[in-house]
Scaffold this active site. Structure first.
Site, PDB file in Angstrom:
ATOM      1  N   GLU A 164      29.860 -71.115 -80.791  1.00  0.00           N
ATOM      2  CA  GLU A 164      30.637 -72.003 -80.888  1.00  0.00           C
ATOM      3  C   GLU A 164      30.288 -73.555 -81.330  1.00  0.00           C
ATOM      4  O   GLU A 164      30.952 -74.181 -80.606  1.00  0.00           O
ATOM      5  CB  GLU A 164      31.607 -71.989 -79.449  1.00  0.00           C
ATOM      6  CG  GLU A 164      31.895 -70.496 -78.893  1.00  0.00           C
ATOM      7  CD  GLU A 164      32.401 -70.522 -77.330  1.00  0.00           C
ATOM      8  OE1 GLU A 164      32.543 -71.351 -76.939  1.00  0.00           O
ATOM      9  OE2 GLU A 164      32.887 -69.669 -76.920  1.00  0.00           O
ATOM     10  N   GLU A 180      32.054 -59.710 -78.539  1.00  0.00           N
ATOM     11  CA  GLU A 180      32.596 -59.920 -76.821  1.00  0.00           C
ATOM     12  C   GLU A 180      34.070 -59.398 -76.564  1.00  0.00           C
ATOM     13  O   GLU A 180      34.908 -60.188 -76.206  1.00  0.00           O
ATOM     14  CB  GLU A 180      32.484 -61.584 -76.638  1.00  0.00           C
ATOM     15  CG  GLU A 180      31.096 -62.063 -76.738  1.00  0.00           C
ATOM     16  CD  GLU A 180      31.109 -63.772 -76.454  1.00  0.00           C
ATOM     17  OE1 GLU A 180      32.048 -64.164 -75.885  1.00  0.00           O
ATOM     18  OE2 GLU A 180      29.999 -64.288 -76.833  1.00  0.00           O
TER      19      GLU A 180
HETATM   20  C1  XIL Z   1      31.670 -66.254 -70.108  1.00  0.00           C
HETATM   21  C2  XIL Z   1      31.249 -65.369 -68.940  1.00  0.00           C
HETATM   22  O1  XIL Z   1      31.879 -64.197 -69.121  1.00  0.00           O
HETATM   23  C3  XIL Z   1      31.837 -65.969 -67.666  1.00  0.00           C
HETATM   24  O2  XIL Z   1      31.220 -65.280 -66.717  1.00  0.00           O
HETATM   25  C4  XIL Z   1      31.245 -67.492 -67.777  1.00  0.00           C
HETATM   26  O3  XIL Z   1      31.619 -67.956 -66.411  1.00  0.00           O
HETATM   27  C5  XIL Z   1      31.485 -68.241 -68.830  1.00  0.00           C
HETATM   28  O4  XIL Z   1      31.334 -67.357 -70.080  1.00  0.00           O
HETATM   29  N1  XIL Z   1      32.405 -66.993 -75.047  1.00  0.00           N
HETATM   30  C6  XIL Z   1      31.287 -66.756 -74.783  1.00  0.00           C
HETATM   31  C7  XIL Z   1      30.815 -66.028 -73.514  1.00  0.00           C
HETATM   32  O5  XIL Z   1      30.538 -66.678 -75.932  1.00  0.00           O
HETATM   33  O6  XIL Z   1      29.246 -66.522 -73.393  1.00  0.00           O
HETATM   34  C8  XIL Z   1      31.478 -66.491 -72.343  1.00  0.00           C
HETATM   35  O7  XIL Z   1      31.270 -65.765 -71.447  1.00  0.00           O
HETATM   36  C9  XIL Z   1      32.860 -66.254 -73.065  1.00  0.00           C
HETATM   37  C10 XIL Z   1      33.429 -66.866 -73.942  1.00  0.00           C
END
Ligand code: XIL
Length: 544
Positions: free
Chosen positions: A351, A457
């Site tokens: 990101e 994701e």
């Molecule tokens: C999220 C997790 O799922 C949560 O448990 C944590 O609190 C925050 O991060 N983008 C990403 C992930 O790259 O690492 C994130 O994961 C969700 C958004």
């Protein structure tokens, strides 16, 4: 005296019939019904007139007008008849673009108007003129003995007999076929011949898959079995991999894992001691790595650098920029080296681009290390492990065009330095957004660059606006369909670019979505009782 034909040719208007079921679609393009229906003449270029006989006023026991050709030649006249230069384009070229001729049928009603023995010819031609001088020219001939209306369907790929043997070809290039001519064979069959026809259409029967919300899931099927040329992953945490309810399913369904949080900087890097050495806690990340090792699963490392996971001592670091950069270099080097040969791929930077812009997101990394920080981090990772695959990972790259541009500028710089292997699209998406086409178009940007694709994701929100209290049938359908679309896009990529498709969790009630966005939601493939949802079958269906 040459071979002579009475010929009529048509043009059409699309008339679409989508057949039920998800394995085959049928689209019907009606040329004409001679009653004003069909695409003749508007959407079709046509030329010539309708010939000597033409449209007849009423079809017995039927739906209206029809077309008739009559030959009543005498024996002495032989088979001379003036050729009717009637030609209409039949093939809706635009609609049939990309279609395979094997799936295209000519459909029409025929009758021999009380002239049994009429030999009917159907000819395909590619050029603007009449037969015989064209590059390709096929004929389909049959004798009509029963003079009742009958619907026939002829597969265009079965046209195999060439009117002109020099032009004989067994396969037809659909782009070349311009017209279809229907006529009588006046040099064979009886003296008196009549052919009547009606409701001329082209039918395309595609093996196009359509999502079916209600398919049964075979008990012995699993996600990883179906996905035979890419990894199917799931985000895990150290606690759940020790719980047999979870680990059984992880092992059964998936062949890749990502740590949801345990391998982020905040989980591993705990601070700096008084001698300036970095303090690590490997407990949680080691557990994840061991689980992947023991179960022979692919392990995607997530993530070395992310603005949301920075230990406090680094957030408000008191040292110099050089000292900050050294810490980052050491950190990346240490983590990557520790898991060399065990982690298969790393999200190096997560990101990095700000929403709605093409600029780097403001972060302590940008502030301290300058705009080259992304490249530097990739270089540190590469120095520590030449083999591990390195990814840039982000969200919003499908629909946020400015962000997409910024991300790919970054990616192209990394390609130029030979530092990147793949791009991850997170795909935290909604049940109705983004569209399949947008997902496809954006994913092609990765493939065009010959990089690996990771849908890294995936979860599908069913309540992004908070308008439902319980999971409804219609949201469940929509979610299944969206998952189906995502997996279809991924699966259709060239094999060599498919890396992995990773779900961001196993069960709805474990998802980060509800705590993060505040609305109840059901974003994953399994429900809170470990049961497979429609989303699961949508995933499988896309791989059938
Ligand atoms: C999220 C997790 O799922 C949560 O448990 C944590 O609190 C925050 O991060 N983008 C990403 C992930 O790259 O690492 C994130 O994961 C969700 C958004």
């Amino acid at each position: 005296m040459g071979r002579t034909k009475l010929i009529v040719i048509f043009s059409l208007l699309p008339f679409v019939l989508i057949q039920q079921g998800y394995t085959q679609t049928t689209e019907e393009f009606l040329v004409t019904d001679f009653d004003g229906g069909g695409i003749l003449p508007d959407a079709w270029s046509s030329y010539g007139d309708l010939g000597p006989y033409g449209v007849q006023p009423g079809r017995p026991n039927s739906d209206g007008k029809y077309y008739e050709l009559v030959w009543n030649g005498s024996t002495t006249q032989g088979y001379i008849v003036s050729q009717s230069e009637i030609t209409f384009r039949l093939i809706p070229k635009r609609k049939l673009k990309e279609k395979n001729i094997d799936n295209v049928y000519l459909k029409l009603d025929v009758n021999c108007g009380s002239a049994p023995g009429t030999v009917v010819n159907i000819v395909l031609v590619d050029g603007p003129n009449d037969c015989c001088t064209n590059e390709v020219n096929w004929i389909y001939s049959f004798t009509k003995n029963t003079c009742d209306w009958e619907t026939i369907e002829i597969n265009l790929a079965e046209f195999g007999y060439a009117y002109d043997p020099n032009n004989h070809e067994k396969s037809i290039d659909i782009h070349k076929v311009g017209r279809v001519k229907i006529g009588m064979d006046v040099f064979s069959g009886p003296q008196r011949q009549t052919v009547q026809f009606d409701n001329v259409a082209l039918v395309v029967k595609d093996k196009v898959k359509k999502y079916n919300a209600d398919t049964e899931i075979a008990d012995d099927t699993t996600l990883k079995k179906r996905a035979n040329d890419f990894y199917v992953g799931v985000a895990v945490n150290p606690r759940r991999i020790k719980d047999t309810d979870y680990s059984t399913l992880y092992k059964k369904e998936f062949n890749s894992i990502t740590a949801e949080n345990a391998m982020k900087m905040k989980s591993i890097l705990k601070g700096m001691d008084t001698n300036g050495n970095l303090v690590y806690d490997w407990t949680e990340s080691d557990r994840i790595v061991d689980f992947a090792e023991i179960n022979n699963m692919n392990l995607h490392g997530h993530t070395l650098i992310w603005y949301e996971s920075i230990p406090d001592f680094l957030k408000d670091f008191k040292g110099t920029n050089e000292a900050f950069e050294t810490i980052i270099e050491k950190y990346i080097t240490n983590v990557v080296s520790r898991y060399k040969g065990k982690v298969d791929s790393w999200d190096v930077v997560n990101e990095a681009i700000a929403d709605g812009t093409s600029d780097l997101r403001k972060s302590v990394f940008l502030e301290r290390m300058g705009p080259d920080y992304v490249k530097k981090c990739f270089q540190y990772a590469k120095n520590a492990d030449q083999e591990v695959k390195l990814f840039y990972n982000d969200y919003g790259l499908i629909y946020d065009k400015k962000k997409q541009q910024g991300a790919f500028t970054l990616v192209d710089d990394l390609i130029a330095e030979n530092l990147i292997d793949g791009v991850g699209y997170q795909l935290h998406i909604d049940f109705n957004f983004p569209s399949k086409l947008d997902i496809k178009t954006a994913t092609d940007l990765i493939v065009q660059r010959k990089l690996l694709v990771h849908f890294s994701e995936l979860d599908v929100k069913t309540n992004p606006k908070g308008d439902i209290e319980t999971f409804t049938e219609s949201r469940s359908h929509a979610q299944g369909k969206k998952i189906y679309e995502v997996v279809s896009v991924f699966n259709s990529l060239p094999k060599e670019y498919k890396y992995a498709l990773t779900l961001w969790g196993l069960k709805d009630d474990d998802s980060w979505i509800t705590p993060r966005y505040g609305f109840p939601d059901w974003p994953l493939l399994f429900d809170s009782t470990f049961q497979k949802k429609r989303a699961y079958s949508g995933f499988l269906q896309a791989l059938e």
